[in-house]
Design a protein around this motif. Sequence first.
Motif, short mmCIF file in Angstrom:
data_model
loop_
_atom_site.label_atom_id
_atom_site.label_comp_id
_atom_site.label_asym_id
_atom_site.label_seq_id
_atom_site.Cartn_x
_atom_site.Cartn_y
_atom_site.Cartn_z
N LEU A 144 12.87 -70.82 -46.55
CA LEU A 144 13.44 -70.35 -47.82
C LEU A 144 13.93 -71.49 -48.71
N ASP A 145 14.13 -72.66 -48.15
CA ASP A 145 14.53 -73.80 -48.98
C ASP A 145 13.36 -74.32 -49.81
N ARG A 146 12.15 -73.77 -49.61
CA ARG A 146 10.99 -74.09 -50.45
C ARG A 146 11.01 -73.31 -51.75
N VAL A 147 11.87 -72.28 -51.84
CA VAL A 147 11.96 -71.48 -53.06
C VAL A 147 12.52 -72.34 -54.18
N LYS A 148 11.83 -72.33 -55.32
CA LYS A 148 12.27 -73.12 -56.47
C LYS A 148 12.83 -72.27 -57.58
N LYS A 149 12.47 -70.96 -57.62
CA LYS A 149 12.97 -70.08 -58.67
C LYS A 149 12.68 -68.63 -58.32
N ILE A 150 13.68 -67.79 -58.46
CA ILE A 150 13.46 -66.35 -58.46
C ILE A 150 13.07 -66.06 -59.91
N VAL A 151 11.82 -65.69 -60.14
CA VAL A 151 11.26 -65.61 -61.49
C VAL A 151 11.51 -64.26 -62.14
N LYS A 152 11.10 -63.18 -61.48
CA LYS A 152 11.14 -61.86 -62.11
C LYS A 152 11.39 -60.79 -61.07
N LEU A 153 12.31 -59.90 -61.38
CA LEU A 153 12.62 -58.76 -60.53
C LEU A 153 12.36 -57.49 -61.34
N THR A 154 11.68 -56.54 -60.70
CA THR A 154 11.46 -55.24 -61.31
C THR A 154 12.06 -54.19 -60.39
N ALA A 155 13.02 -53.44 -60.91
CA ALA A 155 13.70 -52.41 -60.12
C ALA A 155 13.34 -51.03 -60.66
N GLU A 193 10.26 -54.92 -56.76
CA GLU A 193 9.23 -55.94 -56.56
C GLU A 193 9.74 -57.24 -57.15
N LEU A 194 9.16 -58.35 -56.70
CA LEU A 194 9.71 -59.66 -57.03
C LEU A 194 8.61 -60.69 -57.20
N ILE A 195 8.84 -61.64 -58.12
CA ILE A 195 7.97 -62.80 -58.26
C ILE A 195 8.85 -64.03 -58.02
N VAL A 196 8.34 -64.93 -57.15
CA VAL A 196 9.10 -66.10 -56.71
C VAL A 196 8.25 -67.35 -56.90
N GLY A 197 8.85 -68.42 -57.42
CA GLY A 197 8.20 -69.72 -57.47
C GLY A 197 8.63 -70.53 -56.25
N PHE A 198 7.68 -71.22 -55.62
CA PHE A 198 8.00 -72.02 -54.42
C PHE A 198 7.16 -73.28 -54.42
#
Length: 151
Positions: free
Chosen positions: A83-94, A145-150
Motif C-alpha cells: 500500500l505504500d506504492r499508492v501515490k494518490k486516491i484519485v476518484k471515489l464514486t459512492a 468504486e475507486l480509482i487509485v494512482g500507484f
Amino acid sequence: MSVYKRLEELGVELGAMTAPAASYAPFVKHGNLLYLSGHLARRAGQIWKGRLGDDISTEVGQQAARAVAVDLVSTMHATIEDLDRVKKIVKLTAMVASAADFESQHIVANGASDFFAAVFQGIGPHARSAFGVARLPLGSCVEIELIVGFE
C-alpha cells in the motif's frame, strides 16, 4: 508514516479480497492506475442491507461506507501488494440505496472519504461523486468504486 502503521493505529485489519458477485473483474490495472470495481457494504461478512432514509440512519450509512473503504483497501493490498506504492486516491464514486426523499448521500460518502484521508493522509483527498439509487445489488445499502494512482 507507512500506510500500514496508520491502519494499525486506527485498529484496522485488512481481510482477503472480496470475490466479485457477478461476471466482472474486481479490479483492472492500466498503466499506473488501478480501477477498483464497486464493492458492496458488508457487516460481519454479510451484505449490509437497507435503504438510507428508510431503515438506516445517515450515521449508520457512514459506518457502512467506511466498511466499504476498508474492503477496498484490502483489494488494493491484494492487487499491488504494498500500500505504500499508492501515490494518490484519485476518484471515489459512492452509490447509496436511498428513500425517495433522502438527500444526504454526500454525507454518507464521507464515511469512506474521511477514512481514505486518514489512512493515506496528503494523498487521500480525492475527486468524488455520490448519488442515490433505488436499489443496489443484493440489497446492499452502499456501493463504492475507486480509482487509485500507484507506482
